[in-house]
Design an enzyme around this catalytic site. Sequence first.
Site, short mmCIF file in Angstrom:
data_model
loop_
_atom_site.label_atom_id
_atom_site.label_comp_id
_atom_site.label_asym_id
_atom_site.label_seq_id
_atom_site.Cartn_x
_atom_site.Cartn_y
_atom_site.Cartn_z
N ARG A 1 -27.13 -24.80 -26.06
CA ARG A 1 -26.00 -24.36 -25.23
C ARG A 1 -26.14 -24.88 -23.81
NH1 ARG A 1 -28.18 -21.41 -21.54
NH2 ARG A 1 -29.85 -19.94 -21.98
N HIS B 1 -32.10 -20.87 -18.06
CA HIS B 1 -32.74 -19.76 -18.78
C HIS B 1 -31.94 -18.47 -18.62
CE1 HIS B 1 -36.33 -22.41 -18.44
NE2 HIS B 1 -36.67 -21.84 -19.58
N TYR C 1 -31.87 -14.15 -20.35
CA TYR C 1 -32.53 -13.12 -21.16
C TYR C 1 -31.52 -12.53 -22.14
CZ TYR C 1 -34.06 -8.40 -22.39
OH TYR C 1 -34.37 -7.26 -23.08
N ALA D 1 -23.33 -13.38 -18.50
CA ALA D 1 -23.74 -14.79 -18.49
C ALA D 1 -22.99 -15.54 -19.58
CB ALA D 1 -25.25 -14.90 -18.71
N PHE D 2 -22.62 -16.78 -19.29
CA PHE D 2 -21.94 -17.63 -20.26
C PHE D 2 -22.85 -18.80 -20.63
CE2 PHE D 2 -17.29 -16.84 -18.63
CZ PHE D 2 -17.47 -15.49 -18.82
N GLY E 1 -21.80 -18.36 -26.50
CA GLY E 1 -20.77 -17.54 -25.87
C GLY E 1 -21.20 -16.76 -24.65
N ILE E 2 -21.17 -15.42 -24.77
CA ILE E 2 -21.29 -14.53 -23.61
C ILE E 2 -22.36 -13.48 -23.86
CG2 ILE E 2 -20.05 -12.84 -22.18
CD1 ILE E 2 -17.44 -14.26 -23.11
N ALA E 3 -23.10 -13.14 -22.81
CA ALA E 3 -24.02 -12.00 -22.85
C ALA E 3 -23.58 -11.03 -21.75
CB ALA E 3 -25.46 -12.45 -22.61
N CYS F 1 -30.53 -18.12 -14.94
CA CYS F 1 -29.61 -19.25 -14.77
C CYS F 1 -30.04 -20.20 -13.65
CB CYS F 1 -28.18 -18.74 -14.52
SG CYS F 1 -27.59 -17.67 -15.83
#
Length: 205
Positions: A68, A72, A74, A140-141, A153-155, A171
């Site tokens: 992706r 970095h 988590y 985060a993306f 995707g997304i977190a 990031c």
Amino acid sequence: MTEWLISNQLIDYNCAVKSMEEKIQQIHNNSADELVWLLQHPPLYTAGISATADDIVEKLFPIYKTGRGGKHTYHGPGQRIIYLMLNLKKRNKCDIKLYIRDLSKWIINVLKQFNILGEFREDRIGIWVNHNGVEKKIAAFGIRLRKWVTYHGIALNVFPDLSHYKGIIPCGLQGYGVTSMEELGVKVPLSELDDILKKEFYKIF
């Protein structure tokens, strides 16, 4: 048609990636519907294609190299992982920047339902909030496309253990923190959040 899948158990990261790769091939071949997969991972770090070793402060959890975008981040319990496998070509939206903006609008609208003001930043991908005068990332993306079918995707931080972020520079951004819905005073079960995610999704996508 977009299928929705909710996994209640913690999903191994490599297994998730393998499942996504199989699914996007099926979507490209028109043998499967699009999919939005809602899940959680056990505690781990992922390293995107722009990640560098300098962003590792302390290896608290396993690190998975992944294809992706980004550096970095988590993943762990209490975080709603949203993997989207969408056919942008079929949607006539072959524009990565537009896709990121649509993802941003979606999550901002979801947070608004809980009286959280999320914001998009042109120079810092993800969703940000102002917490006690400090900008912190709440979502985060990290995305990838193959033949205009999206995956990863997304977190979204709902109620994760934020101390788990101390092993990395999230990031690769120095000077910015991370936060969660819980830290902002919003305690919401994942099931309730999932209902809002689905409702708001169809207003954008």
